[in-house]
Enzyme design. Structure first.
Site, PDB file in Angstrom:
ATOM      1  N   THR A   1      26.035   4.604   7.928  1.00 55.23           N
ATOM      2  CA  THR A   1      24.475   4.731   7.211  1.00 55.23           C
ATOM      3  C   THR A   1      23.392   3.686   7.407  1.00 55.23           C
ATOM      4  O   THR A   1      22.600   3.634   6.698  1.00 55.23           O
ATOM      5  CB  THR A   1      24.930   4.706   5.917  1.00 55.23           C
ATOM      6  OG1 THR A   1      25.808   3.537   5.570  1.00 55.23           O
ATOM      7  CG2 THR A   1      25.802   5.943   5.053  1.00 55.23           C
TER       8      THR A   1
ATOM      9  N   PRO B   1      30.563   4.905   6.661  1.00 55.71           N
ATOM     10  CA  PRO B   1      30.218   4.650   7.912  1.00 55.71           C
ATOM     11  C   PRO B   1      28.879   5.243   8.229  1.00 55.71           C
ATOM     12  O   PRO B   1      28.673   6.170   7.939  1.00 55.71           O
ATOM     13  CB  PRO B   1      31.485   5.158   8.706  1.00 55.71           C
ATOM     14  CG  PRO B   1      32.620   5.315   7.476  1.00 55.71           C
ATOM     15  CD  PRO B   1      31.838   5.520   6.426  1.00 55.71           C
TER      16      PRO B   1
ATOM     17  N   GLU C   1      35.009  35.026   5.310  1.00 58.96           N
ATOM     18  CA  GLU C   1      33.701  34.261   5.264  1.00 58.96           C
ATOM     19  C   GLU C   1      32.482  35.177   4.069  1.00 58.96           C
ATOM     20  O   GLU C   1      32.162  34.598   3.225  1.00 58.96           O
ATOM     21  CB  GLU C   1      32.894  33.909   6.481  1.00 58.96           C
ATOM     22  CG  GLU C   1      33.791  33.318   7.486  1.00 58.96           C
ATOM     23  CD  GLU C   1      34.038  31.948   7.156  1.00 58.96           C
ATOM     24  OE1 GLU C   1      33.186  31.241   6.267  1.00 58.96           O
ATOM     25  OE2 GLU C   1      35.031  31.273   7.555  1.00 58.96           O
TER      26      GLU C   1
ATOM     27  N   HIS D   1      33.833  34.233   0.748  1.00 56.35           N
ATOM     28  CA  HIS D   1      33.153  33.200   0.079  1.00 56.35           C
ATOM     29  C   HIS D   1      31.838  33.229  -0.231  1.00 56.35           C
ATOM     30  O   HIS D   1      31.422  32.855  -1.273  1.00 56.35           O
ATOM     31  CB  HIS D   1      33.044  32.185   1.470  1.00 56.35           C
ATOM     32  CG  HIS D   1      34.514  31.593   1.627  1.00 56.35           C
ATOM     33  ND1 HIS D   1      35.316  30.903   0.472  1.00 56.35           N
ATOM     34  CD2 HIS D   1      34.975  31.230   2.655  1.00 56.35           C
ATOM     35  CE1 HIS D   1      36.536  30.352   1.225  1.00 56.35           C
ATOM     36  NE2 HIS D   1      36.476  30.550   2.240  1.00 56.35           N
TER      37      HIS D   1
HETATM   38  P1  ADP Z   1      27.002   1.441   9.957  1.00 59.63           P
HETATM   39  O1  ADP Z   1      26.800   0.007  10.504  1.00 59.63           O
HETATM   40  O2  ADP Z   1      26.852   1.576   8.402  1.00 59.63           O
HETATM   41  O3  ADP Z   1      28.142   2.030  10.394  1.00 59.63           O
HETATM   42  P2  ADP Z   1      24.935   1.640  11.953  1.00 59.63           P
HETATM   43  O4  ADP Z   1      23.881   0.619  11.559  1.00 59.63           O
HETATM   44  O5  ADP Z   1      25.488   1.311  13.000  1.00 59.63           O
HETATM   45  O6  ADP Z   1      25.878   2.151  10.791  1.00 59.63           O
HETATM   46  O7  ADP Z   1      24.155   3.051  12.562  1.00 59.63           O
HETATM   47  C1  ADP Z   1      24.708   3.822  13.256  1.00 59.63           C
HETATM   48  C2  ADP Z   1      23.377   4.520  14.069  1.00 59.63           C
HETATM   49  O8  ADP Z   1      22.948   5.691  12.980  1.00 59.63           O
HETATM   50  C3  ADP Z   1      22.117   3.606  14.249  1.00 59.63           C
HETATM   51  O9  ADP Z   1      22.384   3.020  15.442  1.00 59.63           O
HETATM   52  C4  ADP Z   1      21.099   4.643  14.164  1.00 59.63           C
HETATM   53  O10 ADP Z   1      20.707   4.934  15.355  1.00 59.63           O
HETATM   54  C5  ADP Z   1      21.325   5.893  13.214  1.00 59.63           C
HETATM   55  N1  ADP Z   1      21.129   5.544  11.664  1.00 59.63           N
HETATM   56  C6  ADP Z   1      21.954   5.050  10.698  1.00 59.63           C
HETATM   57  N2  ADP Z   1      21.010   5.350   9.524  1.00 59.63           N
HETATM   58  C7  ADP Z   1      19.926   5.385   9.760  1.00 59.63           C
HETATM   59  C8  ADP Z   1      18.710   4.975   9.042  1.00 59.63           C
HETATM   60  N3  ADP Z   1      18.862   5.023   7.889  1.00 59.63           N
HETATM   61  N4  ADP Z   1      17.630   5.195   9.939  1.00 59.63           N
HETATM   62  C9  ADP Z   1      17.571   5.355  11.112  1.00 59.63           C
HETATM   63  N5  ADP Z   1      18.700   5.643  11.924  1.00 59.63           N
HETATM   64  C10 ADP Z   1      19.798   5.477  11.293  1.00 59.63           C
END
Ligand code: ADP
Length: 601
Positions: free
Chosen positions: A209, A207, A425, A428
């Site tokens: 990404t 999630p 801590e 570790h």
């Molecule tokens: P997913 O669909 O994979 O869960 P999203 O596309 O909804 O993720 O990403 C959520 C938010 O995270 C985006 O709106 C953006 O702000 C940020 N984000 C995630 N990946 C990137 C990336 N590679 N570059 C820039 N922003 C990103």
């Protein structure tokens, strides 16, 4: 329709109000309109006024007499008696005979008040009610009763002007998808040679990404409409709606082709159909419809389906002719993290001294969404402190906020607890440092966080590591046990503070034996399969009961051995342990450099 629950309370509430309003209307307003300022007098007064010639107008009704004074400013009434000479006497007194003394409510008015008004009232209230109901059920389309074709819902969305340049990192995914863009721009090039685009492309990754972003970027780059729907939306709606929604979505998409159809969380409908216990008819139908629609596509009609999931193994969709291309969208590496930070830092004001490379190194394992969140938290922190731009400290603090939660300002650690956490801590960190001879951490703090963590050790990566040797994993397990080991060495007792360490150490040790082939006697046999790798990983053993017992024994041995090693390291370095723990106890937050400085003195 079993999902539509009528909100009982509000209904009764509104009808109650309607009743009260009607009653008030009847009791107070109606009499006012019909019989305004009529004064009842006795017959004697009427006779006397007649004799004194004080009567203006008079009207004799069936059972009462209505009359006014001379200037007609007041209306009186009296009962009708059997009075023979009445008409003559009135005539003599000069009274005018009239049929309309009292403006009794006109028939029209009375019709309006007693019939039209209540109806209007109920209609208005009904409207109000149904609007409330609709809001509860998620939009006006939910109330559509011709569910067979909920054509009112339009799935096309703006791609928010997102282009590939907005998606940082993820170069492989972008490269893969740019082919789709090229195809949409120039389909003939592909048709001539007989190539067709895959009907569906599956974006697979954890999630946050940027899968949704990538799909939008494809639409944005190709400048085509972007249809979007979430898999869970298909199945959450009314029973029987899923399949028709799929049909609907594809009908609209075909009209607008070329276009991108994006289905988020497709795993919600694409579950493998082998689990007969939990058959969900609704999901089945929706899935079937989706497959039918996809199978029915002629190769080059310009509708490209992109779908996103973080549970690729639970999909029944990856068969030839369906989603036959998978694009992995992984967590960003160091360079990727820096690039993502850079993209998002452009949206806020940052101080010139900010070192995003360092932040990227500190935020190892963070997803794009978390990095975006880190930058935003830093900006919020700057505003809270009344500064005009976000500083390095803001960013560093927000990494911890995003990963470990906010600082608990009024923490309630007792002195002894604080001491134990300090030793834990440092335990570790010291075990880690003594094994690798390098700074093990970026920062150690013992300020409790809202996530429940009492202390927090921020690790830094020098670069990306893709392989781990057996020794490295063993050292890691020893480091996990280092906290508990310090408690034992110093306080000769143990606390609950190590629960997370125990979990992590066990996971690693188990993986060594069951998956990485690092056991004494199992050689290269996989004893465990892992599903849901992007969501923490659910491992299921695939071996006999005896083997399981043997695995358990080996896991315990492995952890015990590393735990003993950690205790030994700490005992050998007891003076440093005390010194460092005292330092942390006093300062509450120390950096990796401070740590190494004291250690190497
Ligand atoms: P997913 O669909 O994979 O869960 P999203 O596309 O909804 O993720 O990403 C959520 C938010 O995270 C985006 O709106 C953006 O702000 C940020 N984000 C995630 N990946 C990137 C990336 N590679 N570059 C820039 N922003 C990103």
């Amino acid at each position: 329709m079993n999902e539509v629950k009528t909100p009982k309370k509000p209904l009764i509430f509104y009808y109650g109000i309607a009743m009260v309003v009607l009653l008030l209307l009847n009791m107070l307003v109606m009499p006012l309109i019909t019989q305004h300022q009529v004064e009842e007098v006795d017959y004697g007064t009427f006779i006397k006024m007649t004799e004194n010639k004080e009567i203006g107008q008079v009207e004799i009704e069936d059972n009462q007499i209505l009359f006014t004074n001379k200037d007609k400013s007041k209306i009186y009434k009296t009962g009708l008696l059997n009075d023979d000479g009445l008409v003559q006497r009135l005539y003599d007194s000069g009274a005018e005979f009239s049929g309309e003394i009292v403006e009794q409510m006109s028939p029209l008015m009375s019709f309006i008040v007693s019939w039209v008004l209540p109806v209007v009232l109920f209609v208005v209230l009904g409207q109000l009610l149904s609007r409330q109901l609709m809001k509860k059920m998620g939009g006006p389309n939910a109330m559509k009763f011709d569910m067979g074709k909920s054509s009112a819902k339009v799935y096309v969305q703006s791609s928010d002007g997102i282009k590939f340049a907005d998606v940082a990192g993820e170069d492989e995914a972008k490269e893969n998808l740019s082919e789709v863009v090229d195809y949409l721009h120039n389909p003939n090039k592909y048709k001539e040679i007989g190539a067709s685009m895959p009907k569906g492309i599956l974006l697979v990754g954890p999630p946050g990404t940027g899968k949704t972003m990538l799909a939008k970027a494809v639409a944005g780059e190709a400048n085509v409409p972007f249809f979007s729907m979430s898999g869970s939306e298909f199945v959450e709606m009314f029973v029987g709606m899923g399949a028709s929604k799929v049909r609907d979505l594809f009908r609209q998409a075909k009209e607008k082709a070329p276009c991108i159809v994006f289905i988020d969380e497709i795993d919600a409908i694409g579950k493998k159909r082998d689990n007969q216990l939990s058959t969900n008819d609704e999901r089945e139908q929706t899935l079937n419809q989706l497959l039918t629609e996809m199978d029915g596509f002629e190769g080059n009609n310009g509708v490209i389906i992109l779908a996103a999931t973080n549970r690729p193994e639970s999909l029944a969709l990856t068969r030839p002719g369906r989603f036959d291309r998978r694009v992995p969208v992984e967590l960003p590496d160091l360079a990727g993290r820096e690039a993502i930070l850079r993209v998002h830092a452009k949206k806020i004001k940052v101080a010139p001294d900010v070192d995003l490379a360092k932040i990227a190194r500190m935020a190892s394992g963070a997803s794009g969404a978390e990095l975006a969140n880190i930058v935003n938290e830093a900006a919020l922190r700057a505003v809270r402190d009344g500064r005009a731009s976000a500083t390095q400290a803001d960013l560093e603090e927000s990494i911890e906020v995003v990963i470990a939660g906010y600082q608990k300002k009024n923490s309630i650690l007792t002195t002894r607890e604080k001491l134990i956490v300090s030793y834990h801590e440092i335990g570790h960190a010291l075990v880690a440092a003594k094994q690798t001879n390098s700074a093990p951490v970026q920062k150690i703090t013992i300020i409790p966080r809202t996530s429940g963590a009492l202390g927090y050790t921020m690790q830094v990566e020098d670069g990306d590591h893709y392989l781990m040797s057996r020794e490295e994993i063993e050292n890691k397990i020893a480091t996990f046990t280092g906290g508990r080991a310090a408690e034992e060495v110093v306080f000769h007792s143990v606390t609950t503070g190590a629960s997370n360490d125990i979990e992590q150490a066990t996971k690693l040790a188990r993986a060594m034996i069951t998956r990485y082939g690092m056991s004494d006697n199992f050689d290269m046999v996989a004893l465990e399969t892992v599903t849901n790798q992007y969501l923490g990983g659910d491992a299921s053993l695939a071996c006999s009961a005896e083997t399981q017992a043997e695995i358990d024994r080996q896991v315990v041995d492995l952890v015990k051995k590393q735990h003993a090693k950690a205790v030994r390291i700490l005992q050998e370095n007891r003076p440093k342990l005390d010194e460092l723990a005292k330092f942390l106890y006093e300062k509450e937050t120390i950096t990796g450099e401070e740590f190494m400085e004291i250690l190497n003195q």
